[in-house]
Design a protein around this motif. Structure first.
Motif, PDB file in Angstrom:
ATOM      1  N   ILE A 149       0.838  -1.201   0.000  1.00 18.78           N
ATOM      2  CA  ILE A 149       0.000   0.000   0.000  1.00 18.78           C
ATOM      3  C   ILE A 149       0.874   1.252   0.000  1.00 18.78           C
ATOM      4  O   ILE A 149       0.574   2.226  -0.708  1.00 18.78           O
ATOM      5  CB  ILE A 149      -0.946  -0.015   1.223  1.00 18.78           C
ATOM      6  CG1 ILE A 149      -1.989  -1.133   1.056  1.00 18.78           C
ATOM      7  CG2 ILE A 149      -1.650   1.331   1.387  1.00 18.78           C
ATOM      8  CD1 ILE A 149      -2.822  -1.385   2.301  1.00 18.78           C
ATOM      9  N   ASP A 150       1.943   1.239   0.774  1.00 19.39           N
ATOM     10  CA  ASP A 150       2.853   2.392   0.807  1.00 19.39           C
ATOM     11  C   ASP A 150       3.447   2.673  -0.570  1.00 19.39           C
ATOM     12  O   ASP A 150       3.563   3.835  -0.986  1.00 19.39           O
ATOM     13  CB  ASP A 150       3.981   2.158   1.807  1.00 19.39           C
ATOM     14  CG  ASP A 150       3.522   2.316   3.258  1.00 19.39           C
ATOM     15  OD1 ASP A 150       2.472   2.951   3.480  1.00 19.39           O
ATOM     16  OD2 ASP A 150       4.218   1.784   4.153  1.00 19.39           O
ATOM     17  N   GLN A 151       3.853   1.622  -1.280  1.00 22.47           N
ATOM     18  CA  GLN A 151       4.418   1.804  -2.617  1.00 22.47           C
ATOM     19  C   GLN A 151       3.412   2.483  -3.543  1.00 22.47           C
ATOM     20  O   GLN A 151       3.769   3.354  -4.338  1.00 22.47           O
ATOM     21  CB  GLN A 151       4.831   0.454  -3.209  1.00 22.47           C
ATOM     22  CG  GLN A 151       6.072  -0.150  -2.603  1.00 22.47           C
ATOM     23  CD  GLN A 151       6.472  -1.427  -3.324  1.00 22.47           C
ATOM     24  OE1 GLN A 151       6.722  -1.433  -4.529  1.00 22.47           O
ATOM     25  NE2 GLN A 151       6.523  -2.529  -2.582  1.00 22.47           N
ATOM     26  N   VAL A 152       2.169   2.066  -3.452  1.00 28.72           N
ATOM     27  CA  VAL A 152       1.124   2.622  -4.319  1.00 28.72           C
ATOM     28  C   VAL A 152       0.811   4.058  -3.926  1.00 28.72           C
ATOM     29  O   VAL A 152       0.790   4.971  -4.771  1.00 28.72           O
ATOM     30  CB  VAL A 152      -0.156   1.750  -4.252  1.00 28.72           C
ATOM     31  CG1 VAL A 152      -1.307   2.443  -4.975  1.00 28.72           C
ATOM     32  CG2 VAL A 152       0.105   0.380  -4.858  1.00 28.72           C
ATOM     33  N   GLN A 153       0.560   4.300  -2.656  1.00 23.54           N
ATOM     34  CA  GLN A 153       0.049   5.596  -2.214  1.00 23.54           C
ATOM     35  C   GLN A 153       1.117   6.680  -2.135  1.00 23.54           C
ATOM     36  O   GLN A 153       0.780   7.862  -2.043  1.00 23.54           O
ATOM     37  CB  GLN A 153      -0.653   5.438  -0.864  1.00 23.54           C
ATOM     38  CG  GLN A 153      -1.909   4.585  -0.939  1.00 23.54           C
ATOM     39  CD  GLN A 153      -2.599   4.435   0.397  1.00 23.54           C
ATOM     40  OE1 GLN A 153      -2.007   4.703   1.449  1.00 23.54           O
ATOM     41  NE2 GLN A 153      -3.851   4.000   0.381  1.00 23.54           N
ATOM     42  N   SER A 154       2.389   6.307  -2.168  1.00 23.70           N
ATOM     43  CA  SER A 154       3.460   7.309  -2.097  1.00 23.70           C
ATOM     44  C   SER A 154       3.791   7.903  -3.463  1.00 23.70           C
ATOM     45  O   SER A 154       4.603   8.825  -3.545  1.00 23.70           O
ATOM     46  CB  SER A 154       4.721   6.674  -1.505  1.00 23.70           C
ATOM     47  OG  SER A 154       5.204   5.632  -2.338  1.00 23.70           O
ATOM     48  N   GLN A 155       3.171   7.408  -4.517  1.00 26.60           N
ATOM     49  CA  GLN A 155       3.449   7.925  -5.851  1.00 26.60           C
ATOM     50  C   GLN A 155       2.802   9.292  -6.064  1.00 26.60           C
ATOM     51  O   GLN A 155       1.712   9.559  -5.550  1.00 26.60           O
ATOM     52  CB  GLN A 155       2.920   6.964  -6.922  1.00 26.60           C
ATOM     53  CG  GLN A 155       3.581   5.609  -6.898  1.00 26.60           C
ATOM     54  CD  GLN A 155       3.099   4.760  -8.050  1.00 26.60           C
ATOM     55  OE1 GLN A 155       3.848   4.430  -8.952  1.00 26.60           O
ATOM     56  NE2 GLN A 155       1.826   4.414  -8.025  1.00 26.60           N
ATOM     57  N   ALA A 156       3.467  10.112  -6.845  1.00 27.37           N
ATOM     58  CA  ALA A 156       2.895  11.424  -7.172  1.00 27.37           C
ATOM     59  C   ALA A 156       1.645  11.270  -8.030  1.00 27.37           C
ATOM     60  O   ALA A 156       0.681  12.035  -7.892  1.00 27.37           O
ATOM     61  CB  ALA A 156       3.945  12.271  -7.895  1.00 27.37           C
ATOM     62  N   ASP A 157       1.656  10.293  -8.919  1.00 24.13           N
ATOM     63  CA  ASP A 157       0.508  10.032  -9.787  1.00 24.13           C
ATOM     64  C   ASP A 157      -0.139   8.728  -9.354  1.00 24.13           C
ATOM     65  O   ASP A 157       0.363   7.635  -9.630  1.00 24.13           O
ATOM     66  CB  ASP A 157       0.970   9.939 -11.245  1.00 24.13           C
ATOM     67  CG  ASP A 157      -0.192   9.784 -12.219  1.00 24.13           C
ATOM     68  OD1 ASP A 157      -1.340   9.623 -11.757  1.00 24.13           O
ATOM     69  OD2 ASP A 157       0.055   9.809 -13.442  1.00 24.13           O
ATOM     70  N   LEU A 158      -1.266   8.819  -8.663  1.00 24.55           N
ATOM     71  CA  LEU A 158      -1.922   7.626  -8.123  1.00 24.55           C
ATOM     72  C   LEU A 158      -2.538   6.746  -9.197  1.00 24.55           C
ATOM     73  O   LEU A 158      -2.912   5.601  -8.921  1.00 24.55           O
ATOM     74  CB  LEU A 158      -3.001   8.033  -7.120  1.00 24.55           C
ATOM     75  CG  LEU A 158      -2.534   8.549  -5.763  1.00 24.55           C
ATOM     76  CD1 LEU A 158      -3.727   8.939  -4.911  1.00 24.55           C
ATOM     77  CD2 LEU A 158      -1.691   7.513  -5.045  1.00 24.55           C
ATOM     78  N   THR A 159      -2.669   7.248 -10.412  1.00 22.86           N
ATOM     79  CA  THR A 159      -3.267   6.437 -11.475  1.00 22.86           C
ATOM     80  C   THR A 159      -2.277   5.406 -12.023  1.00 22.86           C
ATOM     81  O   THR A 159      -2.669   4.515 -12.780  1.00 22.86           O
ATOM     82  CB  THR A 159      -3.761   7.310 -12.644  1.00 22.86           C
ATOM     83  OG1 THR A 159      -2.643   7.951 -13.270  1.00 22.86           O
ATOM     84  CG2 THR A 159      -4.735   8.366 -12.157  1.00 22.86           C
ATOM     85  N   LYS A 160      -1.010   5.526 -11.655  1.00 20.12           N
ATOM     86  CA  LYS A 160      -0.006   4.604 -12.183  1.00 20.12           C
ATOM     87  C   LYS A 160       0.149   3.407 -11.243  1.00 20.12           C
ATOM     88  O   LYS A 160       0.413   3.571 -10.049  1.00 20.12           O
ATOM     89  CB  LYS A 160       1.345   5.311 -12.350  1.00 20.12           C
ATOM     90  CG  LYS A 160       1.316   6.376 -13.440  1.00 20.12           C
ATOM     91  CD  LYS A 160       2.703   6.911 -13.696  1.00 20.12           C
ATOM     92  CE  LYS A 160       2.680   7.952 -14.814  1.00 20.12           C
ATOM     93  NZ  LYS A 160       2.209   7.383 -16.095  1.00 20.12           N
ATOM     94  N   PRO A 161       0.007   2.190 -11.758  1.00 21.19           N
ATOM     95  CA  PRO A 161       0.200   1.001 -10.927  1.00 21.19           C
ATOM     96  C   PRO A 161       1.673   0.728 -10.669  1.00 21.19           C
ATOM     97  O   PRO A 161       2.554   1.271 -11.344  1.00 21.19           O
ATOM     98  CB  PRO A 161      -0.427  -0.115 -11.779  1.00 21.19           C
ATOM     99  CG  PRO A 161      -0.296   0.368 -13.178  1.00 21.19           C
ATOM    100  CD  PRO A 161      -0.381   1.866 -13.136  1.00 21.19           C
ATOM    101  N   ILE A 162       1.934  -0.124  -9.703  1.00 23.79           N
ATOM    102  CA  ILE A 162       3.311  -0.559  -9.427  1.00 23.79           C
ATOM    103  C   ILE A 162       3.372  -2.080  -9.575  1.00 23.79           C
ATOM    104  O   ILE A 162       2.357  -2.781  -9.468  1.00 23.79           O
ATOM    105  CB  ILE A 162       3.786  -0.129  -8.022  1.00 23.79           C
ATOM    106  CG1 ILE A 162       2.939  -0.786  -6.914  1.00 23.79           C
ATOM    107  CG2 ILE A 162       3.719   1.376  -7.875  1.00 23.79           C
ATOM    108  CD1 ILE A 162       3.537  -2.020  -6.302  1.00 23.79           C
ATOM    109  N   SER A 163       4.572  -2.582  -9.828  1.00 27.51           N
ATOM    110  CA  SER A 163       4.771  -4.030  -9.910  1.00 27.51           C
ATOM    111  C   SER A 163       6.005  -4.412  -9.102  1.00 27.51           C
ATOM    112  O   SER A 163       6.979  -3.657  -9.030  1.00 27.51           O
ATOM    113  CB  SER A 163       4.946  -4.479 -11.364  1.00 27.51           C
ATOM    114  OG  SER A 163       3.711  -4.507 -12.037  1.00 27.51           O
ATOM    115  N   THR A 164       5.947  -5.591  -8.514  1.00 27.21           N
ATOM    116  CA  THR A 164       7.074  -6.122  -7.758  1.00 27.21           C
ATOM    117  C   THR A 164       6.991  -7.639  -7.792  1.00 27.21           C
ATOM    118  O   THR A 164       6.043  -8.217  -8.345  1.00 27.21           O
ATOM    119  CB  THR A 164       7.050  -5.587  -6.304  1.00 27.21           C
ATOM    120  OG1 THR A 164       8.243  -5.968  -5.643  1.00 27.21           O
ATOM    121  CG2 THR A 164       5.854  -6.117  -5.542  1.00 27.21           C
TER     122      THR A 164
END
Length: 250
Positions: A149-164
């Motif tokens: 959740i931190d990885q997702v919500q710390s982004q400047a653009d919340l519309t961009k997904p993250i992968s790990t």
């Protein structure tokens, strides 16, 4: 007078010359074979080096393209006003699972072994291999939910997904996560209050065979890093202890 007494032994001298010539030709032949063998060995080493490079390159590309496809796919679900309305707060299970807006076809058709909706307090919705469960993400995924959740919500653009990468049921998986947002431009307020959608793509042997076939990779598989000491064509899956490898064409 017997003239044979004074004749030069021509045949004997010619025989010596012939032997020396044959010896020289033999040396040249051996030198040529050695040179050709050395050249072939050099070419073989070069081809092996190229094969290592290409195998690693295409294995990495296969993973990168799978990551991109998963990010694009999760965005179509997470950046969606209707999903935001049904998944924020308490999840509308009827809309998500019964009506199949976010149900078992994500496993049966799309191959996602896990689908989760999270907030900072709990796992609000969980599908594992298409089955609706009352389970917490931590029961399946090694990566802590708060870190995701931190990885997702710390982004400047919340519309961009993250992968790990993480272990899912003890096996490496590609984990893609995105904030659940409306696409109607309404103000969102505190980003830490957004729910997060998670797709888990377990990298099973069947999936890897299919992935390898698409990139002409032979026996694409996963192996523990400790068994791959010195392997130069491996593609590490960070933090899982595994790497992806394929057979070389020697």
């Amino acid at each position: 007078m017997d003239i044979s007494t004074y004749a030069t032994p021509i045949p004997s001298r010619q025989s010596a010359i012939t032997r020396r010539l044959a010896f020289a030709v033999g040396l040249l032949f051996i030198a040529g074979v050695i040179a050709a063998g050395g050249a072939l060995f050099t070419i073989a080493k070069h081809l092996d080096s190229e094969d290592v490079h290409e195998t690693k390159f295409y294995a990495a590309r296969a993973l990168d393209n799978r990551i991109t496809a998963s990010k694009n796919y999760i965005t179509s679900y997470a950046y969606w006003t209707t999903a935001f309305e049904h998944l924020s707060g308490d999840v509308d299970v009827g809309w998500a699972y019964t009506d199949q807006n976010m149900g078992k076809t994500l496993f049966t058709s799309d191959g996602y072994d896990g689908v989760f909706v999270l907030d900072r307090e709990r796992t609000k919705y969980a599908l594992v291999r298409g089955q609706l469960l009352q389970s917490d993400l931590s029961a399946y995924l090694q990566l802590p939910a708060t870190a995701l959740i931190d990885q997702v919500q710390s982004q400047a653009d919340l519309t961009k997904p993250i992968s790990t990468y993480s272990l899912f049921e003890g096996w490496p998986a590609l984990v893609t996560a995105s904030a659940i947002l409306p696409n109607d431009e309404r103000p969102m307020g505190d980003s830490r209050k957004t729910s997060v959608l998670v797709f888990v793509d377990k990298l099973t042997p069947t999936k890897l065979r299919q992935l390898g076939s698409a990139y002409s990779l032979t026996n694409l598989t996963l192996a523990l890093d400790e068994t791959l000491a010195g392997s130069v064509q491996k593609v590490p899956l960070d933090s899982t202890g595994y790497s992806m490898v394929a057979d070389l064409e020697r």
